[in-house]
Scaffold this active site. Structure first.
Site, mmCIF file in Angstrom:
data_model
loop_
_atom_site.group_PDB
_atom_site.id
_atom_site.type_symbol
_atom_site.label_atom_id
_atom_site.label_comp_id
_atom_site.label_asym_id
_atom_site.label_seq_id
_atom_site.Cartn_x
_atom_site.Cartn_y
_atom_site.Cartn_z
ATOM 1 N N SER A 26 80.111 -51.940 52.401
ATOM 2 C CA SER A 26 78.883 -51.260 51.982
ATOM 3 C C SER A 26 77.709 -52.227 51.858
ATOM 4 C CB SER A 26 79.103 -50.540 50.649
ATOM 5 O OG SER A 26 79.562 -51.455 49.658
ATOM 6 N N LYS A 44 72.303 -48.758 51.599
ATOM 7 C CA LYS A 44 71.286 -48.036 50.824
ATOM 8 C C LYS A 44 70.058 -47.623 51.648
ATOM 9 C CE LYS A 44 73.367 -47.933 46.859
ATOM 10 N NZ LYS A 44 73.810 -46.684 46.243
ATOM 11 N N GLU A 48 65.453 -45.564 40.834
ATOM 12 C CA GLU A 48 66.224 -46.345 39.866
ATOM 13 C C GLU A 48 67.015 -47.370 40.664
ATOM 14 O OE1 GLU A 48 67.415 -43.707 41.266
ATOM 15 O OE2 GLU A 48 69.491 -44.222 41.655
HETATM 16 C C1 LIG Z 1 71.738 -46.383 42.779
HETATM 17 C C2 LIG Z 1 72.405 -47.444 42.020
HETATM 18 C C3 LIG Z 1 73.439 -48.182 42.814
HETATM 19 C C4 LIG Z 1 73.222 -49.343 43.487
HETATM 20 N N1 LIG Z 1 74.158 -49.901 44.301
HETATM 21 C C5 LIG Z 1 75.323 -49.410 44.503
HETATM 22 C C6 LIG Z 1 76.209 -49.983 45.523
HETATM 23 C C7 LIG Z 1 77.445 -49.372 45.812
HETATM 24 C C8 LIG Z 1 77.933 -48.177 45.024
HETATM 25 O O1 LIG Z 1 77.071 -47.086 45.186
HETATM 26 P P1 LIG Z 1 77.567 -45.798 46.018
HETATM 27 O O2 LIG Z 1 77.698 -46.222 47.435
HETATM 28 O O3 LIG Z 1 76.499 -44.769 45.831
HETATM 29 O O4 LIG Z 1 78.898 -45.424 45.397
HETATM 30 C C9 LIG Z 1 78.247 -49.868 46.814
HETATM 31 N N2 LIG Z 1 77.888 -50.951 47.533
HETATM 32 C C10 LIG Z 1 76.719 -51.602 47.267
HETATM 33 C C11 LIG Z 1 76.365 -52.807 48.082
HETATM 34 C C12 LIG Z 1 75.850 -51.131 46.254
HETATM 35 O O5 LIG Z 1 74.697 -51.796 46.015
HETATM 36 C C13 LIG Z 1 71.945 -50.082 43.454
HETATM 37 O O6 LIG Z 1 71.075 -49.822 42.639
HETATM 38 O O7 LIG Z 1 71.788 -50.978 44.301
#
Ligand SMILES: CC/C=C(/N=C/c1c(COP(=O)(O)O)cnc(C)c1O)C(=O)O
Length: 393
Positions: free
Chosen positions: A376, A83, A105
């Protein structure tokens, strides 16, 4: 801003000035590197974020599946998930645009913490909207956001998950467009958000493609990534899309079942790509979990970050084109994969990430000799809920 017939800018008139301002800034700073924006972005990702992340050979998984398995370690990025790539890019862009305030968000809290860290790093005030339900199941991240100096605004409307948090954040942005930038957390929303977030996340596959050639001496036969909104997914795929020999698997949350309850408007999963239909959500035409009247259904997943009824329009397009395979695994298999990776490789994955490893476990025979899986994020945020889930099973 279209991906086939998906994407676009389905926003209230009041938001168009902010969207157009952002589109102009995206083109100048991200696409044309005006004022060296992208150079500063990459330098800060290196020095503050800790890039590049490793593409690590997974010895135990390679033995188990009798093929070469590599892991792209976005869990080692500062903050513990991919992120930060997007959050740092957007907060830096907000500064270049002269914005004085950030809103965001969050569902799993990873995007929220990444935005809070980037806002502290770049000295910009930040407010994060988070569903009540998600606050309760991602508590460590709520503490981290506050420790980084951000405010966390509980969202109590609806089910208190990601969908409502996005709507509340868009409302705040529409009210405060003059001085506020909305750091959206995935490849969703009106153009230019999906393209811009993908561009910030594409550093994942830029590095991985080069690291695979150096270390594996070959491109992967397949790349696996979990898919909520799809940002780590498109980040892991972007630089491989033009390599025909590389199969791309977006692994969605199958929740408890793919059967939906149309009457109650409840989908006990978040498999928008696999089972959704075309519609508009949060400013973009994409694939959604909606009932026959077009009402967005409640989604579900054991992982907050995949618990979303929509998905990025670019992914929806690539799936329709047949370039990306939309697959899914259920909550149980994701939880089992969470424990398996922790024990076999000493890596505790985020529950979101665990979905990709559950697919590898079930379908490794179809994935070729060399497989790349995107890690991720790490699972620290999930320990509490996994302990509870495991106790209940
Ligand atoms: C924007 C909302 C999604 C969130 N997280 C999604 C997330 C995801 C899925 O989100 P994407 O990569 O955008 O599909 C995959 N791996 C981890 C560690 C994540 O935290 C958040 O708020 O942290």
């Amino acid at each position: 801003g279209k991906f086939g017939d998906y994407g676009g800018q389905y926003v209230p008139e009041a938001l168009m000035p902010a969207i157009e301002e952002l589109e102009d800034a995206y083109e100048r700073y991200v696409l044309e590197n005006e004022d060296g924006f992208m150079d500063e972005f990459r330098r800060r990702l290196r020095d503050f974020g800790g890039r590049p992340t490793p593409t690590q050979y997974a010895e135990r998984l390679s033995e188990r599946y009798d093929r070469d398995v590599y892991m792209k370690r976005e869990d080692l990025l500062h903050g513990g998930a991919h992120k930060l790539n997007n959050a740092l890019g957007q907060v830096l862009l907000a500064k270049y645009m002269g914005k004085e305030r950030i809103v965001a968000e969050t569902g799993a809290g990873q995007h929220g913490t990444a935005t809070a860290m980037a806002a502290a790093h770049l000295d910009v005030p930040c407010e994060v909207y988070m569903g009540e339900r998600d606050i309760n199941r991602q508590r460590p991240n709520v503490f981290r956001m506050r420790l980084n100096g951000s405010e966390v605004n509980p969202v109590t409307v609806g089910r208190g998950t990601l969908k409502e948090a996005i709507s509340e954040t868009m409302r705040d942005w529409a009210t405060n467009v003059e001085d506020t930038h909305y750091v959206i957390g995935s490849i969703v929303g009106p153009h230019p958000f999906p393209a811009m977030v993908r561009d910030f996340q594409s550093v994942i596959s830029e590095e991985a493609r080069e690291q695979m050639r150096d270390r594996a001496g070959t491109l992967p036969d397949s790349v696996l990534a979990c898919a909520g909104g799809g940002s780590n997914t498109m980040g892991a795929f972007a630089e491989f899309v033009d390599d025909e020999g590389v199969d791309l698997y977006a692994v969605e949350a199958g929740g408890s079942t793919l059967e939906v309850d149309e009457e109650a408007g409840v989908a006990p999963n978040s498999a928008s790509l696999s089972t959704g239909s075309e519609g508009v959500l949060h400013g973009a035409r994409t694939k959604l979990l909606q009932d026959r009247d077009g009402q967005i259904m409640e989604s579900h997943s054991v992982s907050s970050g995949l618990d979303y009824a929509g998905v990025g329009p670019e992914l929806a397009h690539l799936v329709d084109e047949g370039r990306v395979r939309a697959v899914n695994v259920d909550d149980d298999d994701a939880l089992t994969a969470f424990h398996r990776l922790s024990q076999l490789e000493g890596v505790i994955p985020a529950l979101e990430t665990a979905h990709a490893f559950a697919y590898l476990e079930a379908h490794h025979e179809e994935l070729g000799d060399t497989v790349l899986v995107n890690v991720s994020g790490r699972g620290d945020k999930d320990l509490e809920s996994v302990i509870e889930e495991t106790a209940q099973r």
